[in-house]
Design an enzyme around this catalytic site. Structure first.
Site, mmCIF file in Angstrom:
data_model
loop_
_atom_site.group_PDB
_atom_site.id
_atom_site.type_symbol
_atom_site.label_atom_id
_atom_site.label_comp_id
_atom_site.label_asym_id
_atom_site.label_seq_id
_atom_site.Cartn_x
_atom_site.Cartn_y
_atom_site.Cartn_z
ATOM 1 N N GLY B 72 0.588 -1.213 -0.069
ATOM 2 C CA GLY B 72 -0.300 -0.088 0.051
ATOM 3 C C GLY B 72 0.660 1.514 -0.183
ATOM 4 O O GLY B 72 0.370 2.239 -0.588
ATOM 5 N N ASN B 153 -7.532 3.468 8.987
ATOM 6 C CA ASN B 153 -7.239 3.056 9.342
ATOM 7 C C ASN B 153 -7.111 3.174 10.886
ATOM 8 O O ASN B 153 -7.434 1.801 11.934
ATOM 9 C CB ASN B 153 -5.325 3.223 9.389
ATOM 10 C CG ASN B 153 -5.230 4.251 9.242
ATOM 11 O OD1 ASN B 153 -5.531 5.231 8.978
ATOM 12 N ND2 ASN B 153 -3.719 3.981 9.966
ATOM 13 N N GLN B 181 -7.513 0.528 4.251
ATOM 14 C CA GLN B 181 -8.299 -0.002 5.213
ATOM 15 C C GLN B 181 -9.606 -0.921 4.452
ATOM 16 O O GLN B 181 -10.461 -1.032 5.252
ATOM 17 C CB GLN B 181 -8.528 0.767 6.195
ATOM 18 C CG GLN B 181 -7.283 1.105 6.627
ATOM 19 C CD GLN B 181 -6.963 -0.211 8.075
ATOM 20 O OE1 GLN B 181 -7.479 -0.526 7.882
ATOM 21 N NE2 GLN B 181 -5.197 -0.193 8.022
ATOM 22 N N HIS B 203 -2.353 -7.469 2.402
ATOM 23 C CA HIS B 203 -2.488 -8.051 3.689
ATOM 24 C C HIS B 203 -2.861 -7.316 4.467
ATOM 25 O O HIS B 203 -3.458 -8.304 5.896
ATOM 26 C CB HIS B 203 -0.991 -7.875 4.484
ATOM 27 C CG HIS B 203 0.049 -6.787 4.913
ATOM 28 N ND1 HIS B 203 -0.684 -6.674 6.525
ATOM 29 C CD2 HIS B 203 -0.139 -5.852 4.716
ATOM 30 C CE1 HIS B 203 -0.006 -4.696 6.294
ATOM 31 N NE2 HIS B 203 0.303 -4.063 4.859
ATOM 32 N N THR B 239 11.101 -7.709 -11.356
ATOM 33 C CA THR B 239 10.961 -9.046 -11.398
ATOM 34 C C THR B 239 9.864 -9.420 -10.303
ATOM 35 O O THR B 239 9.686 -8.706 -9.611
ATOM 36 C CB THR B 239 12.018 -10.053 -11.146
ATOM 37 O OG1 THR B 239 13.094 -10.098 -12.005
ATOM 38 C CG2 THR B 239 11.596 -11.576 -11.409
ATOM 39 N N CYS B 327 2.005 1.205 12.619
ATOM 40 C CA CYS B 327 3.191 2.330 12.042
ATOM 41 C C CYS B 327 3.353 3.577 12.610
ATOM 42 O O CYS B 327 4.717 3.759 12.337
ATOM 43 C CB CYS B 327 2.481 2.779 10.719
ATOM 44 S SG CYS B 327 1.686 1.714 9.631
#
Lengths: 383, 388
Positions: B72, B153, B181, B203, B239, B327
């Protein structure tokens, strides 16, 4: 014989231990490392272990490793980040003409923005010209970025010598794209005068989507990504915990001593058999011993490498004509052009890249099939 | 009793089916998607399928409007810096809100400090809502981007994105929403929301860490963020994280199929938790809007309690919760979101966030309702300022 995978410079098969560890992380240790509760601490601890494993391998301090989403991001961060931080000290940045696109395209973009970019030439072995570097280095130079090992040729650059040249200037950083060199050669950035060193997990039997940048203590690097405080604020974003765990485990599994000797032996067998047994075949770039143990680039005159690769695939042998990143573009290899290979031989080039798991039988089987296909293809062309 | 995980706003457990879908891409189909050979082709096909799934989840017109990222944070950075770089010749004004995630706020601050942009940080009301009229009033000749999050969030407030999108559309300004969220938890339709760019992360809805996506509406002017190879139609070099992308695709599929059920189930549990806490504990305040709120989000300010002390106590009781966003945990600053909603420093410090996910049960809610009042009581008993 089952499939033979000789495209390990493009990507590698993760070790079983790597998958087991990642699976455990995905299933059980799903916490966010920034969370204060037990689930968070568990994830944070796993990252710490991986960081330590990788730092030990490079002989650097644990807190000098910053995880990224891969080699490309590490290169972007190193180059854009240092240039942004040092731009008031000068305008010149130096790289080589055979870097990976994740370095070369960043330099091209900076050139568009007005930076004075110098591209070093390479000799026929794919090694940069040190005299030219000396000539280009000025008090205005803020960054030199040279790859440790070229991904198409396997040529090794004289990093220690470059490090010495760079060391005599102030406000000048030395970045090395170490993606192909990592775990294949004993390169220790702190001892070579390297300030920034990029690595990638999926080239060393780890997962895709994770890499790291070594940033020497005190090196000024502006963020590429803005956000929260992960990775000491240098690289925000919730950590890719399973990926990082897989990276650490891969590095732990690598037993350098053994496989270097073994891989050189296999590479020697491969190259000498091809050059001796197949007419008009040529080794591009460095000699067997001058290059890395896992890469050999060979041209077959009069044959298109792409067709040969497809023929071999029918025998379950997987190879490539050059770098995977550019293999889907219809452009000839700028790396082979850079070392002076002629047009016809550029088209006829194949890159063989081995892993520690490659066997002698696989090499012999590959050469036998290769001989057969080359003969058949030549007959078709002559008709 | 097993440990209770109520921190799904920070991250979610990975669904077993997602792990199963990812597994073959580690040890069997491990090719580089850019390679010609069948190993490469198989990896490429898997990415195509995942892209279709993500496009379906957010009702994008075309799968190629989806670009995979490392998460994100990168998606938000790509959106904001990418538009800023593409349009800085046209204007240097950006509109955002004061309660965005740091991935957006710090990107805007970077553009202000390093690149000479002017940023308007719109205020929010006491429920954490942005007023669309404020957006309209803030737009000027120079405005090139509006970026407002879909759902917050920390407090779970859902913004009137469709309405803001309409305003942006009329003014011909590019509109980005950080939907990290929201996606996978509530229905998200990029056309109905009138957004040009949308960031999401695997996630947060039972997919793996390290992978996300940016939706880029066809025709949106944006410069690329990572330079290198020609992956992702030349928009995001590197990649591809094949297994991660496959995991995101599977998580998107599972989320799409159970979206309504999940929303209903979470809403019931959430309301039980909110009502129970309000009934059993006094001197508290629910943060965020009572109904325009993410189905799994519960956020309370608890007077006379330090946010982190309650987290430790709960952790000892086997309950994983947070004080706000993961965070910013560990930092001593009070939440910028709660401050923007008008809470005092003192009250903003004592907040507790419980975020529910699809694996939480009613029994777990009951247990939290049994443990939490006791823990609060204990902590308050130790507080010198708690006035009985």
């Amino acid at each position: 014989m089952e499939e033979i995978y000789l495209d390990n410079a493009a990507t590698t098969k993760p070790y079983p231990e790597v998958i087991t560890k990642m699976n455990h992380t995905l299933t059980k240790a799903y916490g966010n490392p920034s969370s204060l509760h037990g689930k968070g601490l568990e994830a944070e601890k796993l990252i710490k272990t991986a960081r330590k494993e990788i730092a030990n391998k490079l002989k650097i301090k644990t807190d000098e490793i910053y995880f990224t989403s891969g080699g490309t991001e590490a290169n972007n961060l190193a180059i854009k980040g240092t240039v942004n931080a040092l731009h008031r000290y000068g305008n010149r940045i130096i790289t080589s003409s055979i870097e990976h696109p994740s370095v070369l395209n960043v330099f091209k973009r900076l050139e568009e923005q007005g930076y004075d970019v110098k591209y070093l030439d390479v000799d026929q072995n794919g090694v940069v010209d040190l005299e030219q570097l000396e000539e280009y280095l000025t008090a205005e130079t803020i960054l030199v970025s040279i790859m440790g090992v070229n991904n198409e040729l396997g040529s090794i650059q004289p990093l220690a010598k470059i490090g010495k040249l760079v060391a005599s200037f102030d406000n000048l950083y030395f970045h090395v794209d170490g993606v192909q060199a990592f775990t294949k050669l004993d390169l220790f950035p702190a001892k070579l005068g390297v300030d920034l060193y990029s690595i990638s997990a999926h080239k060393v039997h780890g997962p895709k989507g994770v890499g790291a940048l070594y940033i020497k203590d005190g090196t000024r690097v502006d963020n590429l990504i803005s956000g929260s405080k992960q990775e000491s604020g240098v690289r925000p974003g919730t950590e890719n915990v399973p990926g990082i765990v897989g990276f650490g485990e891969a590095v732990k599994e690598i037993e350098q001593e053994d496989f270097t000797t073994k891989m050189y032996r296999l590479k020697k067998l491969l190259v000498t058999r091809i050059l001796n047994e197949i007419e008009d075949s040529f080794l591009n770039g460095p000699t067997i011993e001058q290059g890395v143990p896992h890469i050999a680039n060979i041209s077959f005159a009069g044959i298109k490498g792409e067709i040969l690769v497809h023929s071999l695939e029918r025998d379950n042998i997987y190879l490539s004509t050059g770098a995977a990143c550019s293999s889907r573009l219809d452009t000839p290899s700028y790396v082979l052009e850079g070392i002076g290979v002629e047009g016809d031989l550029i088209e006829g080039a194949i890159r063989f890249s081995l892993s520690s798991q490659t066997t002698k039988q696989e090499i012999n089987h590959t050469v036998n099939k290769l001989k057969k296909h080359v003969t058949v293809l030549k007959q078709i062309i002559q008709r | 009793m097993n440990n209770i995980y109520m921190d799904n706003g920070a991250t979610t457990p990975v669904d077993r089916e997602v792990i199963k879908a990812m597994e073959p891409y580690f040890d069997q189909l491990y090719g580089n998607p850019s390679s010609f050979h069948s190993f490469g082709r198989e990896a490429r096909n898997a990415i195509t399928e995942a892209r279709d799934e993500v496009a379906q989840l957010i009702c994008a017109d075309e799968a190629k409007e989806i670009v995979f990222t490392s998460g994100g944070t990168e998606a938000d950075n790509y959106a904001i810096k990418g538009v800023a770089s593409a349009l800085e010749g046209q204007g240097k004004h950006i509109i955002t809100s004061a309660i965005e995630h740091h991935a957006v706020l710090h990107t805007c601050e970077y553009l202000e400090k390093e690149r000479g942009f002017e940023v308007t940080y719109l205020p929010v009301d006491e429920d954490g809502l942005v007023d669309p009229q404020d957006v309209k009033d803030a737009i000027c000749e120079e405005t090139i981007l509006i970026t407002i999050m879909l759902a917050n969030n920390e407090v779970g407030t859902i913004q009137p994105i469709a309405e803001i999108g309409e305003i942006a559309k009329d003014a011909e300004v590019i509109f980005h929403t950080d939907a990290v969220q929201a996606v996978g938890t509530i229905p998200v339709d990029v056309n109905q929301l009138n957004v040009d760019l949308l960031a999401l992360s695997a996630h947060k809805f039972n997919g793996p860490k390290g992978v996300g996506a940016l939706y880029i509406r066809k025709g949106t002017k944006i410069k690329k963020f990572l330079h290198g190879g020609a992956q992702e139609r030349n928009r995001r070099a590197t990649t591809e994280n094949v297994a991660g992308i496959v995991g995101l695709g599977k998580a998107a599929e599972l989320a799409r199929k159970s979206l309504n059920k999940k929303r209903e189930q979470l809403t019931i549990l959430r309301d039980k938790l909110i009502n129970g806490i309000e009934e059993k504990i006094d001197h508290i305040k629910l943060n965020g809007h009572r109904t325009k709120r993410l189905p799994g989000n519960v956020n309370f300010s608890l007077r006379y309690i330090e946010g982190e002390s309650i987290l430790m106590k709960l952790d000892l009781e086997g309950i994983a919760a947070s004080s706000g966003s993961a965070c910013t945990s560990g930092s001593l600053d009070p939440s910028h979101v709660l401050l923007a909603m008008g809470l005092t420093h003192e009250i903003a410090h004592g907040s507790l966030r419980l975020t529910l996910g699809k694996y939480n049960t009613e029994e777990e809610v009951d247990r939290v309702l049994e443990v939490l009042p006791r823990v609060v009581e204990d902590l308050r008993a130790m507080s010198p300022i708690y006035n009985r």
